[in-house]
Enzyme design. Structure first.
Site: not given
Ligand code: NAG
Ligand code: NAG
Length: 313
Positions: A120, A229
């Site tokens: 991220e 995820e």
């Protein structure tokens, strides 16, 4: 998006490989009291996960000296990992490279599914797409000079990144995706505040959009792609319309995680084990509330499985 068209094209891909997507788990690096795990702690984790998978992922080789202590556990338990490299700041990046060059030679290339440079990093705007692309290329070049315990080069192991699905869908980030051998897309319907009866639909729609964009940037349907995820918490606070509970986590497991794997999409679940060390969150009224961050595991903090993980179809 054209969901039906995409679904049809994915079906072809899935049936041509004729398999469910692989399952893996994200794992934490600290025990319940917040102490970094050692090899024995990782071995316990891997043994608990072994009935369901032989694949895990983690985020940084040097934080908690993870690769130093995890590498012997991966070898002993015959597991493989997506090995995370943290690309910022430059000191941290160098520490992760140093740990990689020290401990990768003690493992086999068969213990490493892939390397991810960044988790991220685009979402947080830690790096521009081009800066991340440069880091990915730099690490690829670096790791190709490292040999495993049998003298095989890590140059054959894919290098990519993990980021939020909506960030990957944004065309602005295409230069980073272009630099990747593989891409991991994170998607949390819980953090989108989804009501349970829309959560799996929303998750699958998000991931389909990410798959489609990566296919389009790469100019091929044959991409190396994982959900990086996803999951559903079992306790802690509500987030908008999203409610944590064991029942909801189990529903999301069946309708979201099992379903996307049935499309042939590899999936990392966040996460293997509850992380009791994580601090409580503070609610809007300033009072401490039970932190939802502690309750994402499929196993609770004492290592008890919360619900049945077999896919029922
Ligand atoms: C369901 O999820 C979709 C996709 O994320 C979203 O566009 C839609 O507004 C959601 N519907 C409801 C009723 O929450
Ligand atoms: C784990 O075990 C401890 C000690 O027996 C207990 O106090 C705690 O409630 C248990 N936690 C869970 C999540 O079951």
């Amino acid at each position: 998006m054209n969901f039906l068209h995409l679904a049809a094209s994915l079906l072809v891909t899935a049936s041509s490989v004729n398999a469910m997507g692989d399952l893996g788990f994200c794992i934490g690096t600290k025990d319940n009291s917040g102490v970094c795990k050692y090899t024995d702690g990782y071995k316990e984790d891997l043994q608990k996960l072994a009935p369901y998978t032989n694949t895990i992922r983690f985020y940084s080789t040097s934080d908690c000296n993870t690769l130093q202590w995890l590498a012997p556990a991966l070898v002993a338990e015959n597991f493989k990992a997506v090995v995370g490299i943290w690309p910022t700041d430059d000191t941290h990046y160098q520490m992760d490279k140093d740990a990689a060059s020290t401990y990768l030679p003690q493992m086999s290339i068969d213990n490493v599914v892939a390397f991810t440079v960044g988790s991220e990093a685009l979402y947080r705007k830690d790096l521009t797409p081009q800066q991340l692309a440069d880091k990915i290329s730099d690490f690829k070049n670096f790791v190709s000079g490292i040999k495993d315990k049998d003298g095989k080069s890590y140059s054959s192991v894919p290098v990519g990144t993990a980021d939020s699905w909506n960030v990957l869908v944004d065309g602005y980030n295409a230069p980073a995706v272009q630099a990747c051998d593989l891409v991991l897309a994170n998607a949390f319907s819980y953090w989108q505040g989804q009501v349970m009866n829309n959560a799996s639909y929303s998750f699958i729609d998000d991931i389909m959009q990410a798959v489609q964009q990566v296919q389009s940037i790469k100019g091929t349907d044959d991409i190396d792609f994982w959900v990086g995820e996803t999951g559903w918490p079992t306790d802690g606070g509500n987030y908008e319309s999203a409610q944590p509970s064991v029942d909801n986590a189990e529903t999301f497991w069946q309708q979201g995680i099992c379903a996307i794997r049935a499309w042939g999409i590899n999936t990392f679940v966040f996460e293997g084990f509850d992380e009791a060390w994580k601090p409580p969150s503070t609610g809007q009224n300033g009072q401490e509330v039970q932190g939802v961050e502690r309750f994402w595991g499929v196993y609770d903090a004492n290592g008890t499985l919360k619900y049945d993980l077999s896919c029922k179809f």
